[in-house]
Design an enzyme around this catalytic site. Structure first.
Site, short mmCIF file in Angstrom:
data_model
loop_
_atom_site.label_atom_id
_atom_site.label_comp_id
_atom_site.label_asym_id
_atom_site.label_seq_id
_atom_site.Cartn_x
_atom_site.Cartn_y
_atom_site.Cartn_z
CE LYS A 4 12.54 -37.68 6.14
NZ LYS A 4 11.49 -37.26 5.21
CD GLN A 34 14.24 -40.23 2.47
OE1 GLN A 34 13.77 -41.37 2.51
NE2 GLN A 34 13.49 -39.15 2.64
CG ASP A 54 20.39 -35.76 5.13
OD1 ASP A 54 19.74 -36.62 5.76
OD2 ASP A 54 19.86 -34.91 4.40
CB CYS A 66 12.84 -30.27 0.46
SG CYS A 66 11.26 -29.87 1.19
#
Ligand code: PMP
Length: 415
Positions: A235, A212, A209, A373
């Site tokens: 993002k 970020q 993932d 989250c």
């Protein structure tokens, strides 16, 4: 990321960069906006919003379908993003870039398509304690359906993964390792190359993932050798509603479609339907075309500044903010890993993070509060949530100073 902390960034005029983000130049609650919620959504430079506007004014048309010139224009613009993404993450093939609506959608795609076909009772999916819910719940759903089991890599109190336990969890039962590259709640940069390497020695697949990570430093997918990698446009200076699933071609080719509809088919009869080639097999229906074109423009923008330059600037700001917050009495940083990206989660005395965030907002300072989250992280620290300042390259030392003044004000307010 932190390894660049001591580099001095000289090439870029950061004040000029900041002026390219009109949203930052406004008052909120009568105060200059200090935007420190970049991990939730970063802001969009005017060149990207102009590009999206241009599509709406001059190119709006459906993609992949029309013989007419306008549709061809829209298709060319939209598809050029695929090439830009491929080059941005150094993927081997364009067909390995699947467009989705974001990281959440990308992970659900892999869980539902790969997982449903390949997971069986007793198979194991390894996650970590610091995952975003988007990298937990899709796996829970498919585990429930297939009888697979989740195994969790714990972290220490600094917010670093316990790599010994990770190694010991890997077994012939491990079908998938799904781990976050950079934690949105802690800022931890995980050793994903090592994680992937160990999983591959065990013949397990890995999904990373990267929501970020991609916005903040150069990601080279061939060097990492991830099987799947996911991220979101909003993002990384792009629009909402658009994202990417990278997958290795040979794995994607073997996966069934996740959704049915237009664009993803080759031939349809009522008896049988055959699938389109990659990447379209996974892209049913009319996509968010403007958003896709916007991501391409955002990538051009980031490339123009340079990802190394961005990483270096953000490391400087992270260093500065960490030092200043550490100097404040009664403020505790949650997430103190050795390798960190520009996210600082913190607690102010015993003040609830929502209260702190509300007072900061009155001062025009936008931070996120709550569990981000990532409730298992909060369970680890036995806290309901944190306030989180997430920094982007267009922030300034002055923004950090205003945050520090804001935190002092919160402390006074509740004392
Ligand atoms: N993973 C991480 C680490 C995130 O920070 C986020 C967004 N907060 C997501 C997944 C989900 O991204 P999106 O909402 O864009 O699907």
């Amino acid at each position: 990321m932190t390894k660049l902390a001591n580099d001095t960034s000289t090439k870029t005029d950061w004040n000029k960069i900041r002026s390219q983000f009109p949203v930052l130049d406004q008052k909120i609650n009568g105060q200059d906006l200090v935007y420190l919620d970049n991990a939730a959504s970063s802001q969009m430079p005017v060149i990207v919003s102009d590009r999206i506007d241009h599509y709406h004014k001059k190119e709006h048309s459906n993609v992949h379908r029309g013989i007419h010139s306008l549709s061809q224009k829209a298709t060319d613009a939209y598809e050029s993003t695929r090439t830009k993404v491929q080059e941005f993450i150094n993927a081997r093939h364009k067909e390995e870039i699947i467009f989705t609506t974001g990281t959440t959608d990308s992970i659900n795609l892999v869980a539902q398509s790969y997982g449903r076909k390949n997971f069986n009772t007793g198979d194991e999916i390894i996650l970590s304690e610091m995952e975003h819910h988007a990298n937990i719940v899709p796996w829970q759903l498919i585990a429930e359906e297939t009888g697979a089991v989740l195994r969790i890599v714990p972290m220490n109190d600094a917010g670093e993964l316990d790599m010994d336990t990770y190694e010991s969890l890997l077994s012939e039962k491990t079908k998938m390792v799904a781990i976050v590259h950079v934690s949105n709640a802690l800022g931890t940069v995980n050793p994903v190359k090592e994680i992937i390497n160990l999983a591959h020695q065990n013949e397990s697949l890995v999904l990373i993932d990267g929501a970020q990570a991609v916005p903040h430093s150069k990601v080279d997918i061939q060097d990492l050798d991830a099987d799947f990698y996911t991220f979101s446009a909003h993002k990384m200076c792009g629009p909402t509603g658009f994202g990417v699933l990278y997958g290795k071609k040979e794995i994607l080719q073997d996966m069934p479609p996740y959704r049915g509809g237009g664009d993803m088919i080759d031939k349809v009869t009522f008896e049988e339907t055959t699938w389109n080639d990659l990447p379209y097999k996974f892209e049913a229906g009319t996509p968010p075309i403007a958003a896709g074109i916007g991501l391409g423009s955002a990538i051009d923008y980031l490339n123009e500044i340079g990802m190394d330059e961005i990483a270096s600037r953000e490391a400087q700001l992270l260093d500065y903010a960490t030092k200043r917050i550490n100097d404040l009495e009664g403020v505790r940083i949650i997430g103190t890993a050795k390798d960190k990206a520009s996210v600082i989660s913190f607690l102010i005395d015993n003040i609830h993070s929502t209260d702190a965030g509300t007072i900061l907002d009155q001062k025009g300072i936008a931070v996120r509060t709550g569990h981000h989250c990532a409730q298992p992280i909060m369970q680890h620290y036995d806290i309901p949530g944190t306030a989180r300042a997430s920094i982007s390259f267009y922030n300034t030392e002055e923004d950090i100073d205003k945050l520090i003044d804001g935190i002092k004000y919160v402390k006074d307010f509740f004392s």
